[in-house]
Scaffold this motif. Structure first.
Motif, PDB file in Angstrom:
ATOM      1  N   ARG A 279       0.815  -1.216   0.000  1.00 40.09           N
ATOM      2  CA  ARG A 279       0.000   0.000   0.000  1.00 40.09           C
ATOM      3  C   ARG A 279       0.851   1.270   0.000  1.00 40.09           C
ATOM      4  O   ARG A 279       0.533   2.237  -0.689  1.00 40.09           O
ATOM      5  CB  ARG A 279      -0.915  -0.017   1.223  1.00 40.09           C
ATOM      6  N   ASP A 280       1.930   1.271   0.764  1.00 42.83           N
ATOM      7  CA  ASP A 280       2.719   2.494   0.939  1.00 42.83           C
ATOM      8  C   ASP A 280       3.874   2.621  -0.041  1.00 42.83           C
ATOM      9  O   ASP A 280       4.606   3.617  -0.001  1.00 42.83           O
ATOM     10  CB  ASP A 280       3.258   2.560   2.380  1.00 42.83           C
ATOM     11  N   ASP A 281       4.074   1.614  -0.890  1.00 42.39           N
ATOM     12  CA  ASP A 281       5.185   1.669  -1.841  1.00 42.39           C
ATOM     13  C   ASP A 281       4.758   0.980  -3.142  1.00 42.39           C
ATOM     14  O   ASP A 281       4.851  -0.240  -3.260  1.00 42.39           O
ATOM     15  CB  ASP A 281       6.421   0.979  -1.261  1.00 42.39           C
ATOM     16  N   PRO A 282       4.281   1.748  -4.127  1.00 46.22           N
ATOM     17  CA  PRO A 282       3.779   1.152  -5.374  1.00 46.22           C
ATOM     18  C   PRO A 282       4.859   0.464  -6.205  1.00 46.22           C
ATOM     19  O   PRO A 282       4.533  -0.256  -7.152  1.00 46.22           O
ATOM     20  CB  PRO A 282       3.194   2.361  -6.130  1.00 46.22           C
ATOM     21  N   GLU A 283       6.131   0.677  -5.876  1.00 46.98           N
ATOM     22  CA  GLU A 283       7.212   0.053  -6.641  1.00 46.98           C
ATOM     23  C   GLU A 283       7.733  -1.224  -5.989  1.00 46.98           C
ATOM     24  O   GLU A 283       8.664  -1.833  -6.505  1.00 46.98           O
ATOM     25  CB  GLU A 283       8.358   1.055  -6.822  1.00 46.98           C
ATOM     26  N   ALA A 284       7.150  -1.618  -4.867  1.00 47.76           N
ATOM     27  CA  ALA A 284       7.606  -2.815  -4.154  1.00 47.76           C
ATOM     28  C   ALA A 284       6.495  -3.860  -4.120  1.00 47.76           C
ATOM     29  O   ALA A 284       5.340  -3.584  -4.439  1.00 47.76           O
ATOM     30  CB  ALA A 284       8.039  -2.451  -2.739  1.00 47.76           C
ATOM     31  N   ALA A 285       6.868  -5.082  -3.733  1.00 48.66           N
ATOM     32  CA  ALA A 285       5.879  -6.164  -3.662  1.00 48.66           C
ATOM     33  C   ALA A 285       6.418  -7.274  -2.772  1.00 48.66           C
ATOM     34  O   ALA A 285       7.630  -7.377  -2.536  1.00 48.66           O
ATOM     35  CB  ALA A 285       5.571  -6.711  -5.049  1.00 48.66           C
ATOM     36  N   LEU A 286       5.493  -8.097  -2.293  1.00 44.27           N
ATOM     37  CA  LEU A 286       5.851  -9.298  -1.548  1.00 44.27           C
ATOM     38  C   LEU A 286       5.687 -10.511  -2.457  1.00 44.27           C
ATOM     39  O   LEU A 286       4.631 -10.700  -3.055  1.00 44.27           O
ATOM     40  CB  LEU A 286       4.966  -9.466  -0.314  1.00 44.27           C
ATOM     41  N   LEU A 287       6.734 -11.322  -2.547  1.00 42.82           N
ATOM     42  CA  LEU A 287       6.682 -12.560  -3.318  1.00 42.82           C
ATOM     43  C   LEU A 287       6.445 -13.702  -2.331  1.00 42.82           C
ATOM     44  O   LEU A 287       7.266 -13.935  -1.434  1.00 42.82           O
ATOM     45  CB  LEU A 287       7.991 -12.767  -4.077  1.00 42.82           C
ATOM     46  N   VAL A 288       5.316 -14.389  -2.474  1.00 41.87           N
ATOM     47  CA  VAL A 288       4.893 -15.392  -1.493  1.00 41.87           C
ATOM     48  C   VAL A 288       4.928 -16.786  -2.110  1.00 41.87           C
ATOM     49  O   VAL A 288       4.257 -17.047  -3.112  1.00 41.87           O
ATOM     50  CB  VAL A 288       3.469 -15.095  -0.978  1.00 41.87           C
ATOM     51  N   HIS A 289       5.704 -17.688  -1.482  1.00 42.29           N
ATOM     52  CA  HIS A 289       5.769 -19.087  -1.919  1.00 42.29           C
ATOM     53  C   HIS A 289       5.099 -20.028  -0.917  1.00 42.29           C
ATOM     54  O   HIS A 289       4.806 -21.168  -1.261  1.00 42.29           O
ATOM     55  CB  HIS A 289       7.228 -19.526  -2.090  1.00 42.29           C
ATOM     56  N   GLU A 290       4.900 -19.577   0.310  1.00 44.12           N
ATOM     57  CA  GLU A 290       4.377 -20.441   1.355  1.00 44.12           C
ATOM     58  C   GLU A 290       2.987 -20.947   0.952  1.00 44.12           C
ATOM     59  O   GLU A 290       2.059 -20.154   0.753  1.00 44.12           O
ATOM     60  CB  GLU A 290       4.295 -19.653   2.661  1.00 44.12           C
ATOM     61  N   PRO A 291       2.793 -22.264   0.807  1.00 44.87           N
ATOM     62  CA  PRO A 291       1.553 -22.818   0.244  1.00 44.87           C
ATOM     63  C   PRO A 291       0.283 -22.410   0.981  1.00 44.87           C
ATOM     64  O   PRO A 291      -0.737 -22.130   0.360  1.00 44.87           O
ATOM     65  CB  PRO A 291       1.774 -24.331   0.315  1.00 44.87           C
ATOM     66  N   HIS A 292       0.312 -22.383   2.320  1.00 45.98           N
ATOM     67  CA  HIS A 292      -0.893 -22.055   3.069  1.00 45.98           C
ATOM     68  C   HIS A 292      -1.285 -20.590   2.870  1.00 45.98           C
ATOM     69  O   HIS A 292      -2.483 -20.268   2.739  1.00 45.98           O
ATOM     70  CB  HIS A 292      -0.679 -22.327   4.564  1.00 45.98           C
ATOM     71  N   VAL A 293      -0.304 -19.708   2.816  1.00 40.69           N
ATOM     72  CA  VAL A 293      -0.592 -18.286   2.588  1.00 40.69           C
ATOM     73  C   VAL A 293      -1.157 -18.089   1.183  1.00 40.69           C
ATOM     74  O   VAL A 293      -2.131 -17.351   0.988  1.00 40.69           O
ATOM     75  CB  VAL A 293       0.672 -17.429   2.798  1.00 40.69           C
ATOM     76  N   VAL A 294      -0.561 -18.762   0.197  1.00 40.23           N
ATOM     77  CA  VAL A 294      -1.058 -18.661  -1.180  1.00 40.23           C
ATOM     78  C   VAL A 294      -2.499 -19.161  -1.255  1.00 40.23           C
ATOM     79  O   VAL A 294      -3.350 -18.566  -1.930  1.00 40.23           O
ATOM     80  CB  VAL A 294      -0.154 -19.450  -2.151  1.00 40.23           C
TER      81      VAL A 294
END
Length: 269
Positions: free
Chosen positions: A159-174
């Motif tokens: 939300r606070d940084d349009p140029e950043a992101a979280l890359l999520v591999h954890e199966p339960h979170v996905v």
């Protein structure tokens, strides 16, 4: 003297051959890079075991990651795009990327917010991908920037940084991200690629209902506009119409009146 058509054939044939050869070379290179993806993804998966959630702080890295994950997608891609109009550059990049993906038979579902319906370049892009089999819907609010690839990896905007992101591999979170997307999807409306006056009236009503709820919570125009994916000016216009409808002379008075109306409606229920 040589006829113009004959001259054109003689001059253009070598150029056409060069263009065809370049295109064939591009396709060969693309196939070569795509053939390397399984090995790359395997190595990436091994690395991700130690990093189930990775913060990407550079826009270039985020864009490269999206490109790689799109090229490697084989089953399904889910996308949520908050806000209204997308930039011309973003649409141009998405056009080619989505076309290649859909051509491979990948299922694609995309969520926008309602204001995207009124931006012609976005409408044109949606029409193109829908013609290729994509599904697109819109909703009032609750949309966060996210992408999910093949039930295995997700990319979440910050939300606070349009140029950043979280890359999520954890199966339960996905999995929970996909469940969240499906809940939003079920409560959304199909994206109309042609003007529908009845749908336009209904969507306008949904937007005003959301603004009413947020006004009763005491939110400011800027916060409401950001949540609904519209400009502050459009939000102020809607708010003025609502204030006039309830006979309020100030935002505070409108919020108080709307809060009482909301409480009375709950009591009746």
């Amino acid at each position: 003297m040589v006829p113009p058509r004959t001259a054109a054939v003689r001059l253009l044939r070598p150029l056409e051959r060069q263009v065809r050869e370049r295109y064939e070379e591009i396709e060969r290179l693309r196939e070569t890079f795509e053939s390397l993806l399984p090995a790359y993804e395997s190595g990436r998966a091994r690395r991700s075991d130690a990093e189930p959630i990775e913060l990407l702080t550079d826009l270039g890295t985020v864009q490269e990651t999206i490109e790689e994950l799109t090229m490697g997608a084989r089953e399904e891609v889910l996308t949520a795009q908050p806000g209204g109009a997308r930039s011309a550059r973003a649409l141009q990049e998405a056009d080619e990327r989505d076309r290649r993906m859909l051509a491979r038979g990948v299922r694609m579902r995309t969520l926008y917010q309602h204001p995207a319906r009124y931006d012609q370049p976005t409408v044109d892009h949606v029409r193109r991908v829908m013609d290729l089999g994509a599904e697109v819907r819109t909703r009032t609010d609750g949309v966060c920037r996210l992408l999910v690839f093949d039930h295995r990896v997700a990319l979440l905007g910050l939300r606070d940084d349009p140029e950043a992101a979280l890359l999520v591999h954890e199966p339960h979170v996905v999995h929970y991200i996909r469940v969240f997307f499906d809940c939003l999807w079920r409560d959304s409306s199909p994206f109309p690629v042609r003007f529908d006056s009845a749908a336009a009236v209904r969507i306008s009503g949904e937007i005003q209902e959301s603004i009413v709820a947020m006004l009763s919570e005491g939110l400011e125009d800027k916060s409401i506009a950001r949540r609904l994916g519209m400009s502050v000016r459009s939000c102020q216009r809607h708010a003025s119409e609502i204030m006039k409808a309830v006979g309020a002379k100030s935002r505070f008075q409108a919020g108080y009146a709307l809060g009482r109306l909301h409480a009375a409606a709950q009591d009746r229920e």
